[in-house]
Scaffold this motif. Structure first.
Motif, mmCIF file in Angstrom:
data_model
loop_
_atom_site.group_PDB
_atom_site.id
_atom_site.type_symbol
_atom_site.label_atom_id
_atom_site.label_comp_id
_atom_site.label_asym_id
_atom_site.label_seq_id
_atom_site.Cartn_x
_atom_site.Cartn_y
_atom_site.Cartn_z
ATOM 1 N N UNK A 89 13.626 30.380 -12.856
ATOM 2 C CA UNK A 89 13.544 28.917 -12.853
ATOM 3 C C UNK A 89 13.052 28.320 -11.557
ATOM 4 N N UNK A 90 12.405 29.120 -10.722
ATOM 5 C CA UNK A 90 11.895 28.600 -9.448
ATOM 6 C C UNK A 90 10.921 27.455 -9.687
ATOM 7 N N UNK A 91 10.929 26.490 -8.781
ATOM 8 C CA UNK A 91 10.032 25.336 -8.877
ATOM 9 C C UNK A 91 8.668 25.757 -8.326
ATOM 10 N N UNK A 92 7.774 26.145 -9.237
ATOM 11 C CA UNK A 92 6.457 26.647 -8.826
ATOM 12 C C UNK A 92 5.342 25.704 -9.261
ATOM 13 N N UNK A 93 5.712 24.493 -9.714
ATOM 14 C CA UNK A 93 4.709 23.489 -10.076
ATOM 15 C C UNK A 93 5.030 22.183 -9.369
ATOM 16 N N UNK A 94 4.000 21.458 -9.000
ATOM 17 C CA UNK A 94 4.156 20.098 -8.514
ATOM 18 C C UNK A 94 3.053 19.242 -9.110
ATOM 19 N N UNK A 95 3.417 18.036 -9.505
ATOM 20 C CA UNK A 95 2.432 17.046 -9.915
ATOM 21 C C UNK A 95 2.075 16.200 -8.702
ATOM 22 N N UNK A 96 0.791 16.057 -8.449
ATOM 23 C CA UNK A 96 0.305 15.231 -7.338
ATOM 24 C C UNK A 96 -0.450 14.026 -7.890
ATOM 25 N N UNK A 141 13.897 26.221 -0.215
ATOM 26 C CA UNK A 141 14.139 25.585 -1.498
ATOM 27 C C UNK A 141 13.566 26.467 -2.607
ATOM 28 N N UNK A 142 14.431 26.928 -3.526
ATOM 29 C CA UNK A 142 13.953 27.643 -4.708
ATOM 30 C C UNK A 142 13.720 26.670 -5.854
ATOM 31 N N UNK A 143 14.670 25.792 -6.095
ATOM 32 C CA UNK A 143 14.531 24.695 -7.037
ATOM 33 C C UNK A 143 15.753 23.801 -6.907
ATOM 34 N N UNK A 144 15.637 22.578 -7.394
ATOM 35 C CA UNK A 144 16.790 21.701 -7.529
ATOM 36 C C UNK A 144 17.259 21.634 -8.977
#
Length: 922
Positions: free
Chosen positions: A392-399, A592-595
């Motif tokens: 479940x790591x946060x590996x995407x970001x919307x810019x 930070x891995x994810x929130x």
């Protein structure tokens, strides 16, 4: 997706006549096909044999396969599960390709068209939007780069051998000889299967990564909430992970100040992050953009999920118990990934054996594979066993990008887009060409939607945003859009001999990021967190879309180093549990891995089952592990039921329902009336407490399906239409929580705040407003009573959870949008199931849409490291993808009942269980 397409208009009268004749001919052929299929079911007649059985694989005798260097034996047991024996690696994987194509080529073909954005070639114009989005992401292009530049020579050799085996099977066959779906599909668009390529296999890993990508939907949802909720209220709905109650996977250790690497014995270090605080600016950047972000959410829904629906709740279980706590004296390892129910199952069981393990033949491995990809993904070899759950790591970001017609703004300067053209071929129609634009943060996903193309035009000017000009666009930054080595990792795992080899394989498992558990025949157990996980600026927690025009929000050049990722090896407690909970206490880890973890409901229950069994010297057996996998205890029921029982209910019918809970032990068995009633209460609590308070853009999906399961066939068409209209209105007026374990935590935190505003619900025509917790709970109990009366009848003696909680196994193409009779013939079910949301037996349902099962333990396995032949396994469906094969769904009833099959591994055990032997010869 549609099964068939219509011919494009020609614009002439004669063309119209021709199309009408073709249409009548196509309908006639469909009827003939259906009659032939029915004959195959009921009578095994000539028509049934010629139409249905034409594609069944040959499983005995001999077949010549070009390219083999020697004979290969394919031994199948009573469930059609193949074990392959060869003398070289290339022969082994060539045979794997041949055998998987025998059983599952149609599934493989659809999958590769999806990953390459070519569904329109099979299913016509209805898939153009999906293909456009997939072409924008460019999975196939990235897979090609991986093959060309990243993968090892041996991996490429295996991929080529696998593809050659698939093509050897296809050679000389037309569609109907491959699968009955092609016979139906070919009626309108004359689609012909093409040869398999190595890159077709590699691209499948991108689909895996997409479905397991992390918190992108939560990122959008939080942004949408800002239109209606305060920051405090959003925090209420996304509570902190309860580390003190639900233990993380890795419970000690940190980055060593001496070596700079993760050390399970080290004292945790301080922060290694950046210094720029970005959170407030990110929040400002999404102001006024809720409708556009809602459109993005809808566009994401257009992409088929091969593994499962996104959202909280979906996950997997795995755990390993050391020999000091087992009856065998060696480790036991269990795994059950929770994925979308599909027919055929996403998994394919198989053994790959070198007759003699040597320098020319390295593999002796068995487990679960993906059709279309060589190797074994989850399983064991002669030395080690391993399992996966989603990290479940946060590996995407919307810019959010400030754009003009020609470029985008970055640190005050305009930079040109990187562009490419993509041509989408459409069965029965004209091709469509799209232009893909990319920034330094990734492709502009907003280009794929007319609403998204206008994103930000109405956004207010804030300190965070420059002058609007032509507006904003939305870019997706995602680790999987960079070439990686995950395909290498599969083969490295399959031949690993010890912990060192396992960790070396994990290092290459870059995407998707998975929790990897381990056990070996020497008695060791372990865990490794792998993956390419980005390092963000300090203060940027990845929970909201970020302003792409500001370099302060850019990811650091390098991801978290592998040697700084958490792991455990032989922890003193003697077991390791991973069930999508937090990997490590965020206060004790510098990155930070994810929130957005799962909230640990399943992991804590599994831990409790292990410790209950082992206290006072108890030992755990293979059978105990199997029973744990079927534990269906409801943790939210344990929390909420005491409050429900304290209520003074005056309505006698509701009081009778309340009495169901008095002696209930919180087990969600399929025949339990109490489980049915409690889950209906829970669903109505969520509706009342949160549904009218969330932005309408977070609308419920699937609520229109909430017709009583037993009565769908008898509900008149006009009444069905009325239900759909009413549902659409409800969905437009309010949003509904999905009911996953995040909502367990939300409600837990509110129960001791009886006057919280969250407990207030407006009055309706039939009910007064609620002002506090007890009033809302009482109203939910009343609503649940009458909901179940409508669905299951007034007599509570006839109620059962399984009548509500049903699984339908659906063919993923013709079974969803094909002709009704064809759907009936290809699909199976319904099955009344035990289990539930966030239970260990995680037969998940979405409270926004009803009680039907939408994700399941897609397989279950228990590996016995003392004697692999005493290991056990089961698949959701069966080995075959051919409707009416004996092995189409021959494991499903046993799966539903919690049974496991014997899992033969040694040559002697495989020979003993073999019922069919096929010899592939050069």
């Amino acid at each position: 997706m549609p099964a068939t397409t219509s011919a494009a208009p020609s614009g002439t009268h004669s063309g119209t006549k021709s199309r009408k004749k073709k249409g009548r001919r196509a309908r006639l052929l469909v009827i003939v096909l259906v009659l032939a299929l029915v004959a195959g079911v009921g009578y095994g007649t000539y028509w049934g044999i010629s139409t249905v059985r034409a594609s069944f694989p040959q499983t005995t005798g001999e077949i010549k396969v070009s390219g083999l260097s020697g004979a290969v034996d394919v031994k199948r047991d009573a469930y059609g599960i193949p074990q392959i024996y060869a003398d070289t690696d290339e022969d082994l994987f060539r045979a794997q390709g041949y055998v998987q194509a025998q059983d599952r080529f149609y599934e493989m073909d659809v999958r590769r068209h999806m990953t390459s954005g070519r569904l329109s070639e099979m299913f016509g114009s209805s898939q153009v939007k999906t293909d456009s989005f997939l072409r924008t992401l460019g999975w196939r292009r990235v897979a090609q780069k991986e093959y060309d530049t990243k993968l090892s020579p041996s991996t490429k050799k295996y991929l080529r051998a696998y593809a050659a085996g698939v093509n050897a099977y296809l050679k000389g066959k037309d569609g109907k000889q491959i699968s009955v779906e092609y016979a139906a599909l070919g009626l309108t668009n004359d689609y012909k299967p093409e040869k398999w390529t190595p890159v077709d296999s590699v691209a499948w890993l991108k689909a895996m990564a997409w479905d397991l990508r992390g918190n992108m939907q939560d990122e959008i949802d939080r942004s949408l909430m800002t239109s209606r909720l305060t920051g405090k209220q959003i925090d209420d709905l996304y509570p902190a992970y309860p580390t003190s109650r639900n233990k993380p996977i890795v419970q000690q250790g940190g980055i060593s100040p001496v070596t700079g690497t993760f050390d399970p014995e080290a004292t945790p270090t301080g922060s290694l992050g950046g210094t720029t605080n970005t959170t407030n600016t990110a929040s400002d950047a999404v102001s006024g953009m809720q409708s556009q972000l809602s459109s993005l959410s809808d566009s994401l829904d257009e992409i088929p999920s091969l593994l499962g629906p996104s959202g909280s709740g979906i996950g997997s279980n795995s755990w390993v118990v050391a020999g000091k706590y087992t009856t065998t004296g060696k480790p036991l390892l269990a795994n059950d990934p929770h994925l979308a129910p599909q027919l055929p199952s996403i998994w394919y069981q198989m053994g790959l054996h070198c007759r003699t393990v040597s320098s020319t033949c390295h593999y002796d491995v068995a487990g679960y594979t993906f059709s279309g990809m060589p190797g074994v993904v989850i399983g064991h070899n002669q030395n080690i066993a391993w399992g996966f759950t989603n990290l479940g790591a946060d590996v995407t970001d919307l810019y959010l990008e400030k754009v003009t017609d020609t470029g985008y703004l970055y640190d005050g300067r305009e930079k040109p887009f990187t562009t490419r053209k993509e041509t989408i071929k459409v069965a029965g129609g004209k091709s469509k060409t799209i232009v893909v634009r990319e920034t330094n943060n990734g492709p502009l996903v907003s280009d794929r939607d007319t609403e998204l193309a206008k994103v930000g035009e109405t956004a207010p000017v804030t300190a965070a945003a420059p002058d609007r000009g032509n507006g904003y666009a939305v870019a997706l930054k995602w680790t999987a859009l960079q070439p990686g080595n995950a395909m290498d990792a599969v083969f490295e795992l399959d031949r690993a001999k010890d912990w060192t080899g396992f960790r070396a394989a994990a290092k290459d498992f870059d995407v998707p990021s998975q929790n990897m558990i381990y056990a070996d025949t020497q008695g060791n157990i372990g865990y490794q967190a792998p993956g390419t996980i980005p390092v963000r600026a300090k203060g940027d927690d990845g929970t909201m879309p970020a302003p792409g025009w500001d370099s302060a929000y850019a990811w650091k050049k390098d991801p978290i180093p592998f040697d700084q990722l958490p792991y455990e090896y032989n922890p003193e407690r003697g077991y390791i549990v991973t069930a999508n909970q937090a990997v490590i206490d965020a206060k004790k880890y510098p990155y930070l891995l994810t929130e957005d973890w799962g909230y640990g409901t399943r992991s804590q229950r599994i831990t409790a089952l292990i410790t209950q069994k082992t206290k006072d010297g108890g030992k755990i057996s293979t059978e105990d592990m199997q029973k744990m996998q079927m534990d269906n205890s409801s943790e939210i029921a344990k929390l909420l039921t005491p409050y429900l029982l304290k209520l003074n209910i005056k309505d006698p019918d509701v009081r009778d329902a309340q009495k169901l809970l008095e002696s209930w032990e919180y087990n969600q068995d399929s025949d339990s009336a109490a489980a049915a009633y409690f889950n209906a209460v829970w669903r109505n609590v969520l509706k009342l407490a949160f549904g009218n308070k969330l932005p309408k853009e977070l609308r419920a999906k699937g609520d229109c399906l909430n017709v009583p399961p037993a009565d769908k066939s008898t509900v008149p068409a006009d009444e069905q239409n009325k239900l759909v209209r009413e549902c659409g209105q409800r969905s437009a007026d309010s949003a509904q929580p999905d009911g996953g374990d995040r909502w367990f935590e939300v409600v837990r935190n509110l129960l001791d705040k009886p006057d919280s505003d969250w407990w207030k619900a407006p009055r309706t025509r039939l009910d007064p407003a609620t002002h506090n917790r007890d009033e809302l709970l009482a109203r939910a109990m009343k609503d649940a009573r009458w909901e179940l009366t409508a669905k299951l009848g007034k007599d509570m003696d006839t109620w059962s959870w399984g009548r509500l909680h049903q699984l339908m196994l659906t063919n993923q193409t013709l079974g969803t949008d094909g002709p009704g009779i064809l759907q009936w013939m290809l699909n199976r079910g319904p099955y009344n199931l035990s289990g539930g949301e966030a239970a260990v037996d995680a037969t998940g349902w979405n409270a926004a849409g009803g009680y039907d099962v939408i994700w399941v333990p897609s397989m279950r396995m228990v590996v016995n490291l003392a004697d692999p032949d005493k290991s056990r396994w089961i698949n959701l469906t069966g080995a075959s993808g051919h409707a009416y094969s004996a092995h189409y769904t021959d494991q499903t009833e046993k799966w539903a009942n919690g049974e496991l099959l014997k899992w033969s591994f040694s040559k002697a055990a495989v020979d003993s269980s073999t019922v069919d032997t096929l010899v592939l010869k050069p």
